[in-house]
Design an enzyme around this catalytic site. Structure first.
Site, short mmCIF file in Angstrom:
data_model
loop_
_atom_site.label_atom_id
_atom_site.label_comp_id
_atom_site.label_asym_id
_atom_site.label_seq_id
_atom_site.Cartn_x
_atom_site.Cartn_y
_atom_site.Cartn_z
N THR A 32 0.82 -1.23 0.00
CA THR A 32 0.00 0.00 0.00
C THR A 32 0.85 1.27 0.00
O THR A 32 2.04 1.24 0.30
CB THR A 32 -0.92 0.04 1.24
OG1 THR A 32 -0.09 0.10 2.40
CG2 THR A 32 -1.84 -1.15 1.31
N CYS A 33 0.18 2.41 -0.29
CA CYS A 33 0.84 3.72 -0.29
C CYS A 33 0.89 4.26 1.14
O CYS A 33 0.44 5.38 1.38
CB CYS A 33 0.05 4.71 -1.12
SG CYS A 33 -0.22 4.21 -2.78
N ASP A 34 1.36 3.49 2.07
CA ASP A 34 1.35 3.91 3.46
C ASP A 34 2.74 3.65 4.03
O ASP A 34 3.26 2.53 3.90
CB ASP A 34 0.30 3.08 4.22
CG ASP A 34 0.19 3.50 5.67
OD1 ASP A 34 -0.79 4.15 6.02
OD2 ASP A 34 1.12 3.19 6.44
N ASN A 72 -6.56 1.24 0.40
CA ASN A 72 -5.94 1.36 -0.93
C ASN A 72 -6.68 0.53 -1.98
O ASN A 72 -6.10 0.15 -2.99
CB ASN A 72 -4.47 0.90 -0.89
CG ASN A 72 -3.49 2.00 -0.51
OD1 ASN A 72 -2.39 2.09 -1.06
ND2 ASN A 72 -3.85 2.84 0.42
#
Ligand SMILES: Cc1ncc(COP(=O)(O)O)c(C=O)c1O
Length: 368
Positions: free
Chosen positions: A314-316, A357
């Site tokens: 994910t973009c985390d 996401n």
């Protein structure tokens, strides 16, 4: 270790990754092992570890009961044929409406650690049995509960007396040593304080919780070692006979029954470090890598290995599984390669987010 049956499943036609495959036969074996090591005790499987219907049926098949934390878990157990008498509402944090729901569905065992909750139980589950959970200091576990649960042991006698005054059945006391507790002596502190409470108020039952560890990267003690340490503590602190013992294992029942098959999304070099991004991460199954608490074992095939940072998809920024714990994976690993995460049956799918996401929750396949 994954079962032969899981290995066979992985040789067949497979669904897209990531997925968790669970062998319920292993669950039944583990519950039977608990029954053999802790004879005459009550076992309530902690449903939160893995609430798959096939897992619940496997626990039932071995004669186990259930530690439930919410109305949804009660519904899930009853749907698989559990008797409400075999359910224990072990979560001290519950709404009055949840207590009423449990009572209406026949649940008569509740854990409490606070006077307000006790009064809610008396109001919404009249006459029910209550166990008072105590906060006990001991060796830290891999995922400790901190100070979130449990009354000071000196309060337990007062709460048990109050329970009786409120028309409840004060069945006993309990404690939980934190999950993935690898120190077998951790239960001693709880058993010692329970003996002090028993001098003040008779305890018919002592709930020693869950927390039994399993082997991830470091070997965990065998169940026999946990059991013999508990037996020794009971003999020492209750020389004239211990109360009935209740257990609430989750991880040790289901972790070894499951394997996650993931796939490499990307291998990238960043500031001299090799980063391997998997399609399973913090938010779709590997929540227990927070603080790198649970060091899973990975099987990524043969070949020369090198150091690696392992991250989720994910973009985390927090979706990094291991960057401080030293891991090595094959140097040839590339996009599309399979990676198996072993002993991943507990606290994986049940912790998965719904759609962070846009990634769907970890799917589970239970073998017949
Ligand atoms: C009340 C209660 N009982 C039992 C368990 C199960 O613990 P474990 O999976 O470590 O055996 C938990 C875990 O959070 C819990 O909160």
């Amino acid at each position: 270790m994954s079962s032969q049956r899981i290995r066979r499943f992985l040789e067949g036609q497979l669904p897209p990754t990531p997925f968790l495959v669970v062998d319920p036969v292993v669950v039944t074996e583990r519950v039977r092992e608990f029954a053999a090591e802790f004879p005459h005790s009550l076992l309530f499987y902690a449903v939160k570890a893995n609430p798959e219907p096939a897992v619940l049926r496997a626990v039932l098949a071995a004669g186990g009961g259930f530690d439930v934390a919410s109305p949804a878990e009660i519904r899930a157990c009853l749907a698989e044929g559990a008797r409400p008498q075999g359910l224990s509402y072990g979560n001290p944090i519950k709404k009055p409406a949840d207590i009423a729901f449990a009572f209406a569905h026949g649940v008569r065992e509740f854990t409490t650690d606070d006077e307000s909750d006790l009064r809610h139980i008396a109001q919404h589950a009249p006459g029910a049995s209550v166990t008072v959970r105590m906060l006990v200091d001991g060796p830290a576990s891999a995922t400790p509960f901190g100070r979130k649960f449990g009354c000071p042991p000196a309060e337990a006698g007062r709460l048990l007396r109050l329970a009786a005054e409120l028309g409840l059945d004060p069945v006993g006391a309990g404690f939980h040593v934190g999950s993935q507790q690898s120190d077998v002596s951790a239960w001693d502190a709880g058993i010692a304080v329970a003996a002090k409470v028993a001098a003040e108020f008779p305890l018919r039952r002592l709930n020693i919780g869950g927390g039994f560890g399993i082997t991830y990267r470091a070997p965990a003690p065998s169940l026999a070692r946990y059991a013999s340490a508990v037996r020794a503590s009971l003999a020492e602190h209750f020389p004239s006979g211990a109360p009935e013992i209740a257990l609430e294992p989750g991880r040790a029942v289901v972790a070894e029954a499951g394997l996650i098959r993931a796939e490499v999304v990307l291998v990238a070099w960043r500031a001299g470090h090799r980063w391997v991004y998997l399609d399973a991460g913090r938010y779709n199954g590997l929540a227990e890598t927070e603080n790198e608490a649970i060091p899973y074992r990975f099987d990524a095939g043969p070949g020369e290995r090198g150091p690696v940072v392992i991250a989720g998809p994910t973009c985390d920024g927090d979706d990094v599984l291991y960057q401080h714990t030293h891991y090595e994976l094959p140097l040839a690993l590339k996009t599309g390669d399979e990676v198996d995460i072993l002993d991943a049956g507990a606290y994986t799918a049940s912790y998965s987010s719904v759609a962070f996401n846009g990634i769907e929750p970890l799917r589970t396949y239970c073998l017949d």
